[in-house]
Write a protein that holds these residues in place. Structure first.
Motif: not given
Length: 258
Positions: A181-190, A201-205
């Motif tokens: 979900c975080l990867w998708r969020k990262y992909n959408k944000t500019t 957050e992704i690295t911590q996860l």
């Protein structure tokens, strides 16, 4: 072109899955056009699109990239050199205390006589180490890690380990889902600031997932080892019981003969 090749190689090395590889390239500023047959990218270096397999060869096609990601561990394994001999150096002489050598005059005299009587420098003995030695060392290290794991978590029964393993197995899919979900969020944000916080957050996860996976593997090894030890123990008891019965029968026979 060399920069593109380096970016793709780095993305392959840092990815465990094909989807992660795409996310890493997107994070580097690439636009991806993956039809399944051809893998084309639009790079941050110039405007025209680049078809990877046509430019860099079959290793950079979608199939070649998948093969490199999923089989890179097998490729990176070193080839065993069975002819090479390994030696472990062991020092068997007296050890010198450097602190006393600098502070005590009597200790300096003692060390002086050690050299005078040729006790120092002592010979260093080289012992040949076989592949069996390294196998046993790895096995011992693994057992030591398992004992530390049991002590840290204060497990008292094998059922505690099984319950802990079940909890981790239920927790892992949730953590992996959060990461996706975080990867998708990262992909959408500019926004770059939002992207950096999401990456943290992704690295911590990812660290949590790696720790949980390691704990799960430790639990599996402990459960398997426990079952094997239990079987060996039961066999040993059976052998002991049989021997005691045979001894008793022999004694009875001797008594009858008398």
């Amino acid at each position: 072109m060399q920069k593109i090749r380096n970016d793709i190689d780095d993305a392959i090395k840092s990815s465990k899955k094909y989807s992660d590889f795409k996310f890493v390239l997107i994070a580097k500023g690439y636009e991806i056009y993956d039809t399944g047959k051809y893998f084309t990218v639009k790079t941050p270096y110039f405007s025209r699109k680049v078809r990877l397999d046509r430019t860099f060869g079959d290793n950079y096609s979608s199939g070649g990239i998948k093969e490199r990601i999923y089989y890179k561990q097998k490729e990176d394994l070193p080839v065993a050199n069975l002819k090479k001999k390994y030696y472990k150096k062991t020092y068997k002489g007296p050890k010198i205390n450097s602190h006393l050598l600098n502070t005590s005059s009597f200790y300096k005299l003692y060390v002086h006589y050690l050299y005078a009587f040729k006790i120092l420098p002592a010979k260093i003995y080289a012992k040949e180490l076989t592949p069996e030695y390294y196998k046993q060392k790895r096995k011992n290290d693994m057992i030591f890690e398992e004992l530390n794991f049991l002590a840290r978590n204060k497990f008292e029964k094998i059922t505690d380990v099984i319950e802990y393993k079940i909890n981790i197995e239920s927790e892992l899919p949730m953590l992996k889902g959060q990461r996706e979900c975080l990867w998708r969020k990262y992909n959408k944000t500019t926004n770059e600031n939002d992207k950096s916080t999401i990456l943290k957050e992704i690295t911590q996860l990812a660290e949590k997932i790696d720790i949980a996976q390691a704990h799960k593997n430790a639990c599996i090894r402990i459960i398997n080892r426990y079952s094997q030890i239990k079987k060996d123990y039961e066999k040993e008891i059976e052998v002991k019981n049989k021997t005691t019965e045979l001894i008793k029968e022999d004694k009875k026979k001797k008594m009858r003969c008398r």
